[in-house]
Design an enzyme around this catalytic site. Structure first.
Site, short mmCIF file in Angstrom:
data_model
loop_
_atom_site.label_atom_id
_atom_site.label_comp_id
_atom_site.label_asym_id
_atom_site.label_seq_id
_atom_site.Cartn_x
_atom_site.Cartn_y
_atom_site.Cartn_z
NE ARG A 1 -2.90 0.42 3.37
CZ ARG A 1 -2.20 0.64 4.49
NH1 ARG A 1 -1.48 1.73 4.63
NH2 ARG A 1 -2.25 -0.26 5.47
CE LYS A 28 -13.36 6.94 -18.17
NZ LYS A 28 -13.70 8.19 -17.52
CE1 TYR A 86 -17.31 10.41 -15.70
CE2 TYR A 86 -16.79 10.42 -13.37
CZ TYR A 86 -17.16 9.74 -14.50
OH TYR A 86 -17.38 8.39 -14.45
CG ASP A 110 -10.67 15.09 -14.83
OD1 ASP A 110 -9.99 14.51 -15.70
OD2 ASP A 110 -11.65 14.56 -14.27
C1 LIG Z 1 -14.20 8.61 -16.25
C2 LIG Z 1 -13.87 9.93 -15.72
C3 LIG Z 1 -13.60 10.12 -14.35
C4 LIG Z 1 -13.73 9.00 -13.35
O1 LIG Z 1 -12.73 8.05 -13.51
P1 LIG Z 1 -12.91 6.49 -13.14
O2 LIG Z 1 -11.64 5.90 -13.58
O3 LIG Z 1 -14.12 6.01 -13.88
O4 LIG Z 1 -13.12 6.44 -11.66
C5 LIG Z 1 -13.22 11.38 -13.94
N1 LIG Z 1 -13.13 12.41 -14.80
C6 LIG Z 1 -13.39 12.27 -16.11
C7 LIG Z 1 -13.28 13.45 -17.02
C8 LIG Z 1 -13.77 11.03 -16.61
O5 LIG Z 1 -14.05 10.90 -17.92
#
Ligand SMILES: *Cc1c(COP(=O)(O)O)cnc(C)c1O
Length: 386
Positions: free
Chosen positions: A50, A199, A102, A174
């Site tokens: 961890r 993604k 998001y 983000d």
């Molecule tokens: C998918 C997404 C998230 C969340 O991420 P996870 O890996 O699904 O927890 C946060 N911000 C954006 C812009 C996203 O597309």
């Protein structure tokens, strides 16, 4: 750490790209929870996974190099990364979020962090004067997404970071939609970059993961402490998958974008299409700003069909393009933001920020462009109400 002049090279050789012990050109999957100690207090750099794991560490080093930060951190999901970053805040603090944030980020703040008296305000990061007027004395951080989906709203990251810093805010970006190949928020003044690495960074729709990168030693120490204390770390195998995905980011992204630019132009001129949202189109809201701060418009497109087209039929008629949550994988995906990705945003707020029930979001994959276009065209044709 090792950054090269060009991101394409850093993607492959940045971070810790060779296994020290064997010379293996891939970092092994250190599938272990603990490490033998040579005596009391005599550790070989690791004590418990961890706290630290060599595979995760290699991933954390590469993302730090790519974003140009001081340190990187890997988490079990994008939401876990955001949770760790928001854990920097204290009861009584307020966070500004851009209006197309998001859905999961909105839910995290409105339904979880509100238990701890950490509140939020939806801010207009596209209008500096309005934005600055929304900074009250309890505001301690801003979360920006640019482009923010589903309307691909572009925020001038540099300008918003400047205004925010004047008021002592922590600037969190983000960068999921752009990746460090197309946009580097820390260079534009952000303090922290977060990713849903699920993604584009992973890129193959086979791993859920999150990353955070910080721009100072102080933030690095605080996030390391939070990561170890709250424990939402990414496992060694998933870390390996992400490192593997990151190596091909540049070639994948080039094709994603090449395809997306063609599809956006096609939709823009299409008789069935009412609106197209894509920052790479000259006609789009944030085209000039996006061109200044990012390499191109990315590969996410949203569009609305005219009223005489039935979107249910459109979704059901697609054959190659899958109706699914998520984005950024090699395969083209389509989704319905108002009932899927943004369903956790209340209907009245959705309406206010323009997320209509007719909106379709497309994550353009790297298949042959002719095949993607043919599929979209036939689905549009079938969905026309006669
Ligand atoms: C998918 C997404 C998230 C969340 O991420 P996870 O890996 O699904 O927890 C946060 N911000 C954006 C812009 C996203 O597309």
């Amino acid at each position: 750490m090792s950054s090269y002049k060009n991101t394409e090279t850093t993607l492959i050789h940045g971070g810790i790209s060779i296994d020290e012990r064997t010379g293996a050109v891939n970092i092994p999957i250190y599938q272990t929870s603990t490490y033998k100690q040579d005596g009391l207090g005599k550790m070989r750099g690791y004590e418990y996974s961890r706290t630290g794991n060599p595979t995760r560490e290699a991933l954390e080093a590469i993302i730090a190099d790519l974003e140009g930060g001081v340190a990187g951190f890997a988490f079990g999901s994008g939401m876990a990364a955001l949770t760790a970053v928001l854990s920097l805040l204290h009861s009584g603090d307020r966070v500004l979020i851009s209006s197309n944030v998001y859905g999961g980020t909105f839910r995290l703040l409105s339904k979880v962090f509100d238990h701890f008296n950490i509140t939020y305000t939806i801010a207009d990061t596209t209008d500096l004067a309005v934005y600055e007027s929304q900074i009250s004395s309890d505001v301690k951080a801003v979360i920006i997404e640019s482009p923010a989906n589903p309307l691909m709203t572009v925020t001038d990251i540099k300008a918003v970071a400047e205004v925010s810093h004047r008021h002592g805010l922590l600037v969190i970006v983000d960068n999921t939609f752009m990746t460090p190949y197309l946009q580097k928020p820390l260079e534009l003044g952000a303090d922290i970059v977060v990713h849903s690495a699920t993604k584009y960074l992973g890129g193959h729709s086979d791993v859920v993961s999150g990353l955070a990168v910080v721009n100072s030693k102080e933030l690095a120490e605080r996030i390391a402490f939070i990561q170890n204390s709250t424990g939402g770390v990414l496992g060694p195998f998933d870390s390996f998958l992400l490192i593997r995905g990151i190596k091909t980011l540049a070639v994948r992204m080039d094709r994603h974008v090449e395809n997306a630019e063609k599809i956006a132009k096609l939709l823009e001129d299409h008789k069935a299409v009412k609106n197209v949202y894509y920052p790479g189109l000259k006609s789009s809201q944030g085209y000039e700003i996006n061109r200044r701060q990012a390499k191109n418009g990315g590969a996410m497109i949203s569009f609305e069909l005219h009223e005489n087209y039935d979107i249910n039929t459109f979704f059901e008629s697609l054959e190659l393009v899958s109706l699914a949550e998520s984005l950024g994988g090699v395969e083209s995906l389509v989704c319905h933001p108002s009932s899927m990705t943004h369903a956790s945003i209340p209907a009245d707020i959705r309406k206010k920020v323009g997320i209509t029930d007719g909106l379709i979001r497309l994550s353009v994959g790297i298949e042959n462009i002719e095949d993607i276009i043919a599929d979209i065209e036939q689905a549009i044709a079938k969905s026309e109400r006669k």
